[in-house]
Structure formats: structure tokens, C-alpha cells
Design a protein around this motif. Sequence first.
Motif, mmCIF file in Angstrom:
data_model
loop_
_atom_site.group_PDB
_atom_site.id
_atom_site.type_symbol
_atom_site.label_atom_id
_atom_site.label_comp_id
_atom_site.label_asym_id
_atom_site.label_seq_id
_atom_site.Cartn_x
_atom_site.Cartn_y
_atom_site.Cartn_z
ATOM 1 N N ILE A 46 1.013 -1.185 0.186
ATOM 2 C CA ILE A 46 0.000 0.017 0.195
ATOM 3 C C ILE A 46 0.921 1.313 0.048
ATOM 4 O O ILE A 46 1.834 1.328 0.982
ATOM 5 C CB ILE A 46 -1.012 -0.212 1.178
ATOM 6 N N LEU B 242 -6.491 0.396 3.999
ATOM 7 C CA LEU B 242 -5.753 1.061 5.357
ATOM 8 C C LEU B 242 -6.541 1.635 5.892
ATOM 9 O O LEU B 242 -7.192 2.872 5.467
ATOM 10 C CB LEU B 242 -4.587 1.331 4.829
ATOM 11 N N LEU C 121 -3.551 4.684 10.781
ATOM 12 C CA LEU C 121 -2.095 4.707 10.659
ATOM 13 C C LEU C 121 -1.540 5.817 11.609
ATOM 14 O O LEU C 121 -2.206 7.160 11.435
ATOM 15 C CB LEU C 121 -1.509 4.934 9.454
#
Length: 84
Positions: free
Chosen positions: A33, A56, A59
Amino acid sequence: MGNIIKFSMDRLEQRRFELTFDCPNCGSARIRISAGKARGYVEDVMCPKCGIRVILDGLNITVVNEAVPAPEICPAPQGKGAIL
Ligand SMILES: [Zn+2]
């Protein structure tokens, strides 16, 4: 103790990064990614082996700046790419 700055997904999407890991489902393919190039978002990736879609959804990065003694707001970058 230095200045600690936390970067969430919103801010990291403005930066270039790459994340590589084994497919969480089949484990037999590498999933990569990446973000950046001023797209401002992270694209979903399909596993080439089992076909699942990998998204995702979080993060966080913590940055410690030992060189800055006093708490200070990170200065806005000059020119393009300023984060508000
Ligand atoms: Zn897979």
C-alpha cells in the motif's frame, strides 16, 4: 525530553509512504500500500492471490524531535503542500 508530534492518517496521506505486508487472508502474497504523489488519499489494494480487498483504515506516527527544547507548533511548510 524533546518535542513530541503525533501524525494521524489525515496528515500522513499528504506524505509519501509505503507499507508492505503479507496478505492478512491467504498469507501467500505481499500486499503493498502506498500513498503520496499529491493524491491525498490511500488507494485500496487487491490481493493477487486470493482476491480480497485490503483497506488501510488507520495509521499513526509519533515523531520525537530531540533538538527542540520547548514545545513548539510544527511550522507550516513553505509553498505547496501546506497542511491546515
Ligand atoms: Zn491473499
